[in-house]
Design a protein around this motif. Sequence first.
Motif, PDB file in Angstrom:
ATOM      1  N   MET A 176       2.232   6.602  25.647  1.00 59.60           N
ATOM      2  CA  MET A 176       2.354   8.036  25.913  1.00 59.60           C
ATOM      3  C   MET A 176       3.819   8.480  25.900  1.00 59.60           C
ATOM      4  O   MET A 176       4.137   9.596  25.483  1.00 59.60           O
TER       5      MET A 176
ATOM      6  N   GLU B  34      -4.703   8.026  31.095  1.00 59.14           N
ATOM      7  CA  GLU B  34      -4.616   6.973  30.080  1.00 59.14           C
ATOM      8  C   GLU B  34      -4.924   5.608  30.708  1.00 59.14           C
ATOM      9  O   GLU B  34      -5.588   4.757  30.104  1.00 59.14           O
TER      10      GLU B  34
ATOM     11  N   CYS C 165      -1.864  13.725  22.308  1.00 60.91           N
ATOM     12  CA  CYS C 165      -2.807  12.800  22.937  1.00 60.91           C
ATOM     13  C   CYS C 165      -4.189  13.422  22.853  1.00 60.91           C
ATOM     14  O   CYS C 165      -4.335  14.625  22.639  1.00 60.91           O
TER      15      CYS C 165
ATOM     16  N   VAL D 238      -5.763   8.850  25.273  1.00 64.64           N
ATOM     17  CA  VAL D 238      -4.936   7.938  24.483  1.00 64.64           C
ATOM     18  C   VAL D 238      -3.936   8.742  23.662  1.00 64.64           C
ATOM     19  O   VAL D 238      -4.209   9.881  23.273  1.00 64.64           O
TER      20      VAL D 238
END
Length: 322
Positions: free
Chosen positions: A294, A281, A304, A287
């Motif tokens: 997260m 990320e 994600c 993302v």
Amino acid sequence: MKKALIVGIDDYSQCPLYGCCNDAKAVANILRADDKGNPNFSVKLEENIETKAKLKNLIKDCFSGDGDIALFYYSGHGHIDELGGYLVTPDYSMDDPGVSLQDVLSMANMSKFKNRIIILDSCFSGFMGNISTEGQNTAVINEGVTILTASRSSETSIEVNGHGVFTALLLEALNGGAADITGHITPGGIYAFIDKALGPWDQRPVFKTNVTRFVSVRKITPQVDLSIIRKIGEYFTSPDDKLRLDPSYEFTNTTQRKHEVVEPYANPDNVAVFSDLQKLEGIGIVVPVDEAHMYFAAMNSKSCELTAIGKQYWRLVKENMI
């Protein structure tokens, strides 16, 4: 084999400069090794070359032989007239200002090196590669040649606080600003970095190339280890896949911590995966879905997914290109 000729000229009798040798030394130092000190280019640094003949012979030597990359960098005065552009040497005259840009390009075009890179921080350097034919400017650049210049053919190149504006950005790019996720710095990446830094009112850099693939000029240590980047092929079955998370991925979600925890509690295997995902990320590959962070994606059992660039690297991983 990779070799580089780095030239800086300050000592012009009528119009001296003050940052070209500084720039040349800085470029030479950064090209010699990667960020870990491993050898990169075999560099020849030449300062205040006095004559056109010497500069021309040095450029000829730079592009002679064969190997992977031959790179020529020049910082000094540039000149343009009705016949073309020139790298100006201290022995210049009105009728003979210096080494013509066409001669430099011809030497690069004829070189047997796989990749030939010319970087010029001088006024009007964007003329490099242009030939006037019946009122039209056409670029004649052989395959494997890349040209990166500080300004367009109609612009001067600015020097501020003992350094050229263009070269200051070039150094930032080579120091990692232009690196891709795998740590490689290519001429295309360098141009993109400099292009974004110089606005429409500034001198505009020029990029001309005829290559089938970009070569790495310098490599730095990636922000995330390549072994972790390669795992995206394991974590995501397809580039459009969403990886379902739950609280067992968050290492703080354990009864050993003095705060509210929820089931399922932290699982060491999932925690290891989540650590990788958080690193991915950080470099824009992954993302969270429908959450800002997260952590909340895990604690709220969300998902994600790969970003657009993450999908590109997923394909590279699957094709064993990383």
